[in-house]
Design an enzyme around this catalytic site. Structure first.
Site, mmCIF file in Angstrom:
data_model
loop_
_atom_site.group_PDB
_atom_site.id
_atom_site.type_symbol
_atom_site.label_atom_id
_atom_site.label_comp_id
_atom_site.label_asym_id
_atom_site.label_seq_id
_atom_site.Cartn_x
_atom_site.Cartn_y
_atom_site.Cartn_z
ATOM 1 N N HIS A 5 -1.575 -0.882 -4.381
ATOM 2 C CA HIS A 5 -2.280 -1.283 -3.753
ATOM 3 C C HIS A 5 -2.710 0.527 -3.535
ATOM 4 C CE1 HIS A 5 -5.492 -2.090 -0.689
ATOM 5 N NE2 HIS A 5 -5.664 -0.516 -0.427
ATOM 6 N N SER A 36 1.221 -1.068 -0.476
ATOM 7 C CA SER A 36 -0.091 -0.283 0.138
ATOM 8 C C SER A 36 1.398 1.366 0.526
ATOM 9 C CB SER A 36 -0.848 -0.375 1.371
ATOM 10 O OG SER A 36 -1.261 1.390 1.243
ATOM 11 N N MET A 82 -10.702 -6.457 6.283
ATOM 12 C CA MET A 82 -10.082 -5.568 6.924
ATOM 13 C C MET A 82 -9.786 -5.522 8.169
ATOM 14 S SD MET A 82 -9.933 -2.770 5.020
ATOM 15 C CE MET A 82 -8.522 -1.696 5.925
ATOM 16 N N HIS A 104 -8.533 0.815 -3.359
ATOM 17 C CA HIS A 104 -9.690 0.685 -2.103
ATOM 18 C C HIS A 104 -10.539 2.251 -1.245
ATOM 19 C CE1 HIS A 104 -9.023 -0.986 2.612
ATOM 20 N NE2 HIS A 104 -10.796 -0.574 2.233
ATOM 21 N N MET A 161 -12.207 3.733 -0.041
ATOM 22 C CA MET A 161 -12.231 4.131 0.947
ATOM 23 C C MET A 161 -13.764 6.112 1.331
ATOM 24 S SD MET A 161 -9.440 2.747 3.816
ATOM 25 C CE MET A 161 -8.663 3.277 2.313
ATOM 26 N N ASP A 192 -4.501 3.507 -1.366
ATOM 27 C CA ASP A 192 -5.838 3.798 -0.517
ATOM 28 C C ASP A 192 -6.712 5.302 -1.309
ATOM 29 O OD1 ASP A 192 -6.051 1.617 0.703
ATOM 30 O OD2 ASP A 192 -3.884 2.449 1.522
ATOM 31 N N ASP A 217 -6.181 -6.557 5.324
ATOM 32 C CA ASP A 217 -5.652 -4.969 4.736
ATOM 33 C C ASP A 217 -5.585 -4.563 6.104
ATOM 34 O OD1 ASP A 217 -4.518 -2.546 4.223
ATOM 35 O OD2 ASP A 217 -6.566 -1.880 2.735
ATOM 36 N N MET A 234 -9.198 7.655 -0.001
ATOM 37 C CA MET A 234 -10.112 8.178 0.947
ATOM 38 C C MET A 234 -10.512 9.734 0.660
ATOM 39 S SD MET A 234 -7.503 7.543 4.061
ATOM 40 C CE MET A 234 -6.854 5.867 4.267
HETATM 41 C C1 DX5 Z 1 -5.460 1.632 5.939
HETATM 42 C C2 DX5 Z 1 -5.364 1.219 5.066
HETATM 43 C C3 DX5 Z 1 -4.814 0.748 4.602
HETATM 44 C C4 DX5 Z 1 -3.362 0.756 5.280
HETATM 45 C C5 DX5 Z 1 -2.165 0.187 5.360
HETATM 46 O O1 DX5 Z 1 -6.730 2.398 5.614
HETATM 47 O O2 DX5 Z 1 -6.759 0.905 3.296
HETATM 48 O O3 DX5 Z 1 -3.979 0.127 3.086
HETATM 49 O O4 DX5 Z 1 -2.429 1.356 4.465
HETATM 50 O O5 DX5 Z 1 -0.856 0.407 6.294
HETATM 51 P P1 DX5 Z 1 -0.423 -0.780 6.952
HETATM 52 O O6 DX5 Z 1 0.148 -1.548 6.050
HETATM 53 O O7 DX5 Z 1 0.335 0.222 7.886
HETATM 54 O O8 DX5 Z 1 -1.228 -0.566 8.650
HETATM 55 ZN ZN ZN Z 2 -6.140 -0.125 1.053
#
Ligand code: DX5
Ligand code: ZN
Length: 234
Positions: free
Chosen positions: A30, A5, A134, A63, A65, A32, A172, A34
């Site tokens: 990956h 990620s 998650m 991903h 979110m 993320d 994740d 948000m």
């Molecule tokens: C959390 C994200 C993850 C995150 C993982 O909200 O969806 O993908 O970046 O990071 P680590 O591996 O540091 O928990």
């Molecule tokens: Zn993620």
């Protein structure tokens, strides 16, 4: 499979970090996304995907979110995304969202938060390429792994096996060399790791190598067990 990620990457040299991950044997990247509503944080948009598409051959999984993933799918697809992970939570028309992803010709996955039971996936699994458990509450990198999610990973694995549908079980959040054996033992086949890869003092390649070694060792240990279970049941 390992999916670094980039949330914890150094954005000032993102292309280089992704190239390192590719060289270090990452299977996909990956991303993320948000929106500050679905989770209390802001991160990346389609422009980042467009830039990454030019510098890596690895599949880019997004991903989402966000409160309204449907409104963003087209832009991310055009930017070069390969698959989308959307959340079960807050989506009253999940099946429609999955159909939209399919219509765009992209891979589809559904993620569930720590408090959401595995059972909500029962009807949607046959439509999916991936299910994401998650293992932290989404929104931030570098949070501690929630061990209470382990039995749920097992339940999701059972559900996938029962439907006899080819669907990856992804995890994740909080994955590192210490927690990777736990999730692989519980049935995860794809591991997302952010800070354990991009925050490693020895670098991205070394971190991925260590994670890969742990995953391979756990899978090899599990093989004889599986065989003896089969023998017992014969
Ligand atoms: C959390 C994200 C993850 C995150 C993982 O909200 O969806 O993908 O970046 O990071 P680590 O591996 O540091 O928990
Ligand atoms: Zn993620």
């Amino acid at each position: 499979m390992l999916a670094p990620s980039i949330l914890n990457a150094d954005f000032a040299r993102l292309g280089q970090q992704v190239a390192e991950a590719e060289g270090g044997g990452a299977d996909r990247i990956h991303v993320d996304v948000m929106d500050g509503h679905f989770v209390p944080n802001l991160s990346m948009g389609a422009a980042i995907v467009q830039s990454l598409r030019r510098v890596t051959r690895l599949p880019l999984e997004i991903h989402m979110m966000v409160t309204d993933p449907d409104s963003l799918l087209d832009g991310f697809a055009e930017a070069g995304s390969d698959s989308f992970l959307v959340h079960w939570e807050g989506n009253h028309h999940l099946h429609r969202t999955v159909q939209r992803i399919r219509a765009l010709g992209k891979g589809a996955g559904v993620a569930i938060n720590p408090a959401t039971p595995a059972a909500v996936l029962e009807e949607i699994v046959p439509e999916l390429d991936q299910v994401v458990v998650m293992t932290v509450n989404p929104g931030f990198g570098h949070q501690p792994f929630l061990r209470t999610t382990l039995p749920k990973i097992e339940r999701v694995r059972e559900l996938v096996e029962r439907t006899r549908h080819a669907c990856e079980v992804e995890v994740d959040g909080g994955i590192d060399a210490a927690t990777a054996p736990l999730v692989v033992g519980a049935g995860a086949s794809v591991l997302v790791a952010g800070s354990a890869v991009f925050g490693d003092r020895e670098g991205v390649v070394a971190a991925l190598g260590r994670l890969r070694a742990v995953v391979d060792a756990t899978q090899q240990e599990a093989e004889p067990e599986k065989q003896s279970t089969v023998q017992r049941s014969l």
